[in-house]
Scaffold this motif. Structure first.
Motif, PDB file in Angstrom:
ATOM      1  N   VAL A 180      49.037  18.045  25.800  1.00 57.45           N
ATOM      2  CA  VAL A 180      49.104  16.791  25.043  1.00 57.45           C
ATOM      3  C   VAL A 180      50.045  15.794  25.685  1.00 57.45           C
ATOM      4  CG1 VAL A 180      48.514  17.920  22.863  1.00 57.45           C
ATOM      5  CG2 VAL A 180      50.912  17.740  23.551  1.00 57.45           C
ATOM      6  N   SER A 181      50.608  16.129  26.821  1.00 59.61           N
ATOM      7  CA  SER A 181      51.564  15.247  27.471  1.00 59.61           C
ATOM      8  C   SER A 181      50.866  14.006  28.018  1.00 59.61           C
ATOM      9  CB  SER A 181      52.278  15.987  28.604  1.00 59.61           C
ATOM     10  OG  SER A 181      53.128  15.116  29.319  1.00 59.61           O
ATOM     11  N   PRO A 182      51.453  12.815  27.851  1.00 57.90           N
ATOM     12  CA  PRO A 182      50.856  11.591  28.410  1.00 57.90           C
ATOM     13  C   PRO A 182      51.081  11.512  29.912  1.00 57.90           C
ATOM     14  CG  PRO A 182      52.928  11.078  27.342  1.00 57.90           C
ATOM     15  CD  PRO A 182      52.673  12.532  27.069  1.00 57.90           C
ATOM     16  N   LEU A 183      50.520  10.462  30.493  1.00 63.90           N
ATOM     17  CA  LEU A 183      50.653  10.276  31.938  1.00 63.90           C
ATOM     18  C   LEU A 183      52.089  10.011  32.340  1.00 63.90           C
ATOM     19  CD1 LEU A 183      49.212  10.043  34.673  1.00 63.90           C
ATOM     20  CD2 LEU A 183      48.863   7.611  34.191  1.00 63.90           C
ATOM     21  N   GLY A 184      52.825   9.281  31.531  1.00 59.57           N
ATOM     22  CA  GLY A 184      54.213   9.004  31.839  1.00 59.57           C
ATOM     23  C   GLY A 184      54.387   7.854  32.804  1.00 59.57           C
ATOM     24  N   CYS A 185      55.614   7.671  33.224  1.00 58.20           N
ATOM     25  CA  CYS A 185      55.969   6.559  34.107  1.00 58.20           C
ATOM     26  C   CYS A 185      56.230   7.063  35.524  1.00 58.20           C
ATOM     27  CB  CYS A 185      57.209   5.842  33.564  1.00 58.20           C
ATOM     28  SG  CYS A 185      57.762   4.453  34.581  1.00 58.20           S
ATOM     29  N   ASN A 186      55.604   6.432  36.472  1.00 56.49           N
ATOM     30  CA  ASN A 186      55.798   6.730  37.892  1.00 56.49           C
ATOM     31  C   ASN A 186      55.580   8.207  38.220  1.00 56.49           C
ATOM     32  OD1 ASN A 186      56.358   6.132  40.565  1.00 56.49           O
ATOM     33  ND2 ASN A 186      58.565   6.464  40.328  1.00 56.49           N
ATOM     34  N   PRO A 187      54.424   8.774  37.846  1.00 57.91           N
ATOM     35  CA  PRO A 187      54.156  10.172  38.203  1.00 57.91           C
ATOM     36  C   PRO A 187      53.657  10.285  39.637  1.00 57.91           C
ATOM     37  CG  PRO A 187      52.309   9.308  36.993  1.00 57.91           C
ATOM     38  CD  PRO A 187      53.309   8.187  37.086  1.00 57.91           C
ATOM     39  N   SER A 188      53.753  11.457  40.181  1.00 55.10           N
ATOM     40  CA  SER A 188      53.148  11.709  41.486  1.00 55.10           C
ATOM     41  C   SER A 188      51.641  11.844  41.326  1.00 55.10           C
ATOM     42  CB  SER A 188      53.732  12.979  42.106  1.00 55.10           C
ATOM     43  OG  SER A 188      53.339  14.124  41.369  1.00 55.10           O
ATOM     44  N   PHE A 189      50.926  11.974  42.431  1.00 55.82           N
ATOM     45  CA  PHE A 189      49.466  12.057  42.362  1.00 55.82           C
ATOM     46  C   PHE A 189      49.000  13.390  41.796  1.00 55.82           C
ATOM     47  CE2 PHE A 189      45.199  12.405  44.445  1.00 55.82           C
ATOM     48  CZ  PHE A 189      44.625  11.363  43.746  1.00 55.82           C
ATOM     49  N   TYR A 202      41.842  23.576  50.044  1.00 53.45           N
ATOM     50  CA  TYR A 202      43.276  23.547  49.750  1.00 53.45           C
ATOM     51  C   TYR A 202      43.687  22.207  49.149  1.00 53.45           C
ATOM     52  CZ  TYR A 202      44.057  27.980  52.123  1.00 53.45           C
ATOM     53  OH  TYR A 202      44.041  29.294  52.462  1.00 53.45           O
ATOM     54  N   ALA A 203      43.150  21.110  49.679  1.00 55.54           N
ATOM     55  CA  ALA A 203      43.477  19.795  49.118  1.00 55.54           C
ATOM     56  C   ALA A 203      42.933  19.656  47.703  1.00 55.54           C
ATOM     57  CB  ALA A 203      42.916  18.689  50.011  1.00 55.54           C
ATOM     58  N   MET A 204      41.737  20.196  47.466  1.00 51.18           N
ATOM     59  CA  MET A 204      41.140  20.117  46.137  1.00 51.18           C
ATOM     60  C   MET A 204      41.878  20.970  45.119  1.00 51.18           C
ATOM     61  SD  MET A 204      37.042  20.096  46.820  1.00 51.18           S
ATOM     62  CE  MET A 204      36.215  18.627  47.425  1.00 51.18           C
ATOM     63  N   SER A 205      42.633  21.951  45.569  1.00 47.86           N
ATOM     64  CA  SER A 205      43.382  22.801  44.653  1.00 47.86           C
ATOM     65  C   SER A 205      44.634  22.121  44.122  1.00 47.86           C
ATOM     66  CB  SER A 205      43.771  24.112  45.347  1.00 47.86           C
ATOM     67  OG  SER A 205      42.625  24.821  45.769  1.00 47.86           O
ATOM     68  N   CYS A 206      45.030  21.008  44.731  1.00 48.07           N
ATOM     69  CA  CYS A 206      46.270  20.334  44.337  1.00 48.07           C
ATOM     70  C   CYS A 206      46.070  18.878  43.950  1.00 48.07           C
ATOM     71  CB  CYS A 206      47.296  20.409  45.478  1.00 48.07           C
ATOM     72  SG  CYS A 206      47.716  22.074  46.010  1.00 48.07           S
ATOM     73  N   PHE A 207      45.007  18.244  44.416  1.00 47.43           N
ATOM     74  CA  PHE A 207      44.824  16.823  44.181  1.00 47.43           C
ATOM     75  C   PHE A 207      43.391  16.547  43.751  1.00 47.43           C
ATOM     76  CE2 PHE A 207      47.837  17.398  47.698  1.00 47.43           C
ATOM     77  CZ  PHE A 207      48.968  16.811  47.152  1.00 47.43           C
ATOM     78  N   SER A 254      46.098  14.173  38.509  1.00 52.94           N
ATOM     79  CA  SER A 254      45.004  15.080  38.855  1.00 52.94           C
ATOM     80  C   SER A 254      44.889  16.209  37.837  1.00 52.94           C
ATOM     81  CB  SER A 254      45.228  15.656  40.258  1.00 52.94           C
ATOM     82  OG  SER A 254      45.311  14.631  41.229  1.00 52.94           O
ATOM     83  N   LEU A 255      46.030  16.735  37.376  1.00 55.12           N
ATOM     84  CA  LEU A 255      46.014  17.782  36.356  1.00 55.12           C
ATOM     85  C   LEU A 255      45.510  17.246  35.022  1.00 55.12           C
ATOM     86  CD1 LEU A 255      49.398  19.569  37.193  1.00 55.12           C
ATOM     87  CD2 LEU A 255      47.099  20.451  37.607  1.00 55.12           C
ATOM     88  N   ILE A 256      45.908  16.029  34.668  1.00 56.13           N
ATOM     89  CA  ILE A 256      45.428  15.423  33.425  1.00 56.13           C
ATOM     90  C   ILE A 256      43.918  15.205  33.487  1.00 56.13           C
ATOM     91  CG2 ILE A 256      45.512  13.319  32.035  1.00 56.13           C
ATOM     92  CD1 ILE A 256      48.459  13.165  32.501  1.00 56.13           C
ATOM     93  N   TRP A 257      43.423  14.829  34.654  1.00 53.03           N
ATOM     94  CA  TRP A 257      41.979  14.634  34.832  1.00 53.03           C
ATOM     95  C   TRP A 257      41.197  15.910  34.549  1.00 53.03           C
ATOM     96  CZ3 TRP A 257      39.377  16.536  39.474  1.00 53.03           C
ATOM     97  CH2 TRP A 257      38.022  16.207  39.524  1.00 53.03           C
ATOM     98  N   SER A 258      41.738  17.056  34.895  1.00 58.15           N
ATOM     99  CA  SER A 258      41.045  18.328  34.685  1.00 58.15           C
ATOM    100  C   SER A 258      41.267  18.884  33.283  1.00 58.15           C
ATOM    101  CB  SER A 258      41.521  19.348  35.723  1.00 58.15           C
ATOM    102  OG  SER A 258      42.885  19.663  35.528  1.00 58.15           O
TER     103      SER A 258
END
Length: 353
Positions: free
Chosen positions: A271-280, A177-182, A284-288
């Motif tokens: 194509v969205s960048p990481l942005g400013c002050n994102p949550s964790f 469950y944790a791996m499915s979100c983070f 994680s989604l950008i990493w995948s």
């Protein structure tokens, strides 16, 4: 009047049983025992878990087993309860009186503001009277004494080469469950895999046994000689890709709308960048995203939503399409539509042949 008499008997038996509870109930149980508080279990449990987690010396491991008894009062078998009292040394007269109180319960149903029916159960201890908490504590005492049986079952299960099932269904399933979100840190994944390795090969006389195969080999499919264990980092990335693909497909879901408003409000998710002050979650989604890009390919429809010269639209293995650098005409949209028509016609003729 019958219920009142039964309640009086319960109260009398409870007064007789109460002084004996501290003598016949183990000190590890604190509920419904005079001189003990149920909160003692919280303190003892917390200290035990803290000791297990902070213990750094010694080669012998320890584990805490949490038992959750669902609807415990309703599922106590009368025959089991009677056998427990015999095992604890209660006399037959006492057992007869207690079982008479236990079996005196009956249920009726309210139908059209009238009580109908006379249902007599065959198991369970009713709640609300002074005696049942003490009776249930006696049953729990028998369950505590049977904890050694649980240990024997676990040892027998492990000796029967059930480690692979435990690794797949427990050790590697807990963080799903944790791996499915983070994105789980690589160090954490490596630590879990090491513990799985030690558990698989076991220990002998406090020493680690020889690892005859590497963990990478054990993670190979069974058809290739492995055991089908998961590489947690890859598994984590696959689960995150599943979430990312769900956001792309279900753009009107609540999760997709919230993330779009927070992170990729004016651009596409791929194509969205990481942005400013994102949550964790967003990093994680950008990493995948890189894994998802390897399998993405446009399905040609009307040709209006795709950039013919920059997007992947020809399926291949691996899915890589690099168009030639050519000089585009002024009317790129018309030229692109003509190119798609030629491609569709050539594909049709090839399949026809």
């Amino acid at each position: 009047m019958k219920n009142a008499e039964s309640g009086d008997r319960d109260a009398d038996l409870a007064l007789l049983l109460r002084p004996l509870m501290s003598q016949i109930i183990d000190e590890t149980q604190s509920a419904f025992v005079p001189g003990r508080l149920i909160t003692d279990n919280i303190i003892l449990g917390f200290e035990k878990i803290h000791w297990i987690r902070t213990r750094k010396t010694g080669k012998q491991g320890y584990v805490a087993l949490k038992l959750d008894m669902s609807k415990a009062y309703d599922r106590v078998e009368w025959s089991f309860f009677e056998a427990v009292m015999y095992q604890m040394g209660f006399c037959e007269l006492w057992i007869e009186k207690v079982m008479k109180c236990v079996k005196s319960v009956q249920y009726s149903f309210s139908l059209n503001f009238q009580l109908v029916g006379d249902l007599k159960p065959r198991r369970g201890i009713r709640q609300g009277d002074p005696l049942p908490p003490y009776l249930f504590t006696l049953c729990a005492e028998a369950a505590v004494e049977d904890c050694s049986t649980i240990v024997e079952c676990l040892n027998a299960y492990a000796s029967a080469s059930g480690q692979d099932i435990l690794i797949k269904s427990v050790l590697q399933a807990i963080p799903t469950y944790a791996m499915s979100c983070f994105r789980i840190p690589k160090v954490t994944c490596t630590t879990i895999e090491k513990e799985c390795t030690y558990f698989w090969w076991g220990m002998e006389s406090g020493n680690k046994r020889m690892h005859w195969k590497t963990w990478d080999f054990l993670c190979e499919p069974k058809c290739n000689g492995g055991l089908g264990f998961r590489k947690l980092e890859i598994f984590n990335k696959v689960l995150m890709v599943k979430q990312l693909w769900r956001i792309i497909q279900n753009t009107f879901s609540l999760v997709a709308r919230v993330l779009k408003a927070r992170t990729f409000k004016h651009v596409e998710v791929m194509v969205s960048p990481l942005g400013c002050n994102p949550s964790f979650i967003w990093p994680s989604l950008i990493w995948s995203r890189s894994l998802l890009e390897q399998g993405l390919c446009w399905r040609i429809g009307g040709g209006k939503s795709i950039n013919l010269f920059r997007e992947r639209w020809i399926p291949s293995r691996p899915c890589k399409f690099k168009p030639c650098e050519i000089q585009l005409p002024e009317d790129t949209e018309v030229y692109q539509r003509n190119m798609l028509n030629v491609y569709v016609h050539m594909t049709y003729e090839y399949e026809k042949q």
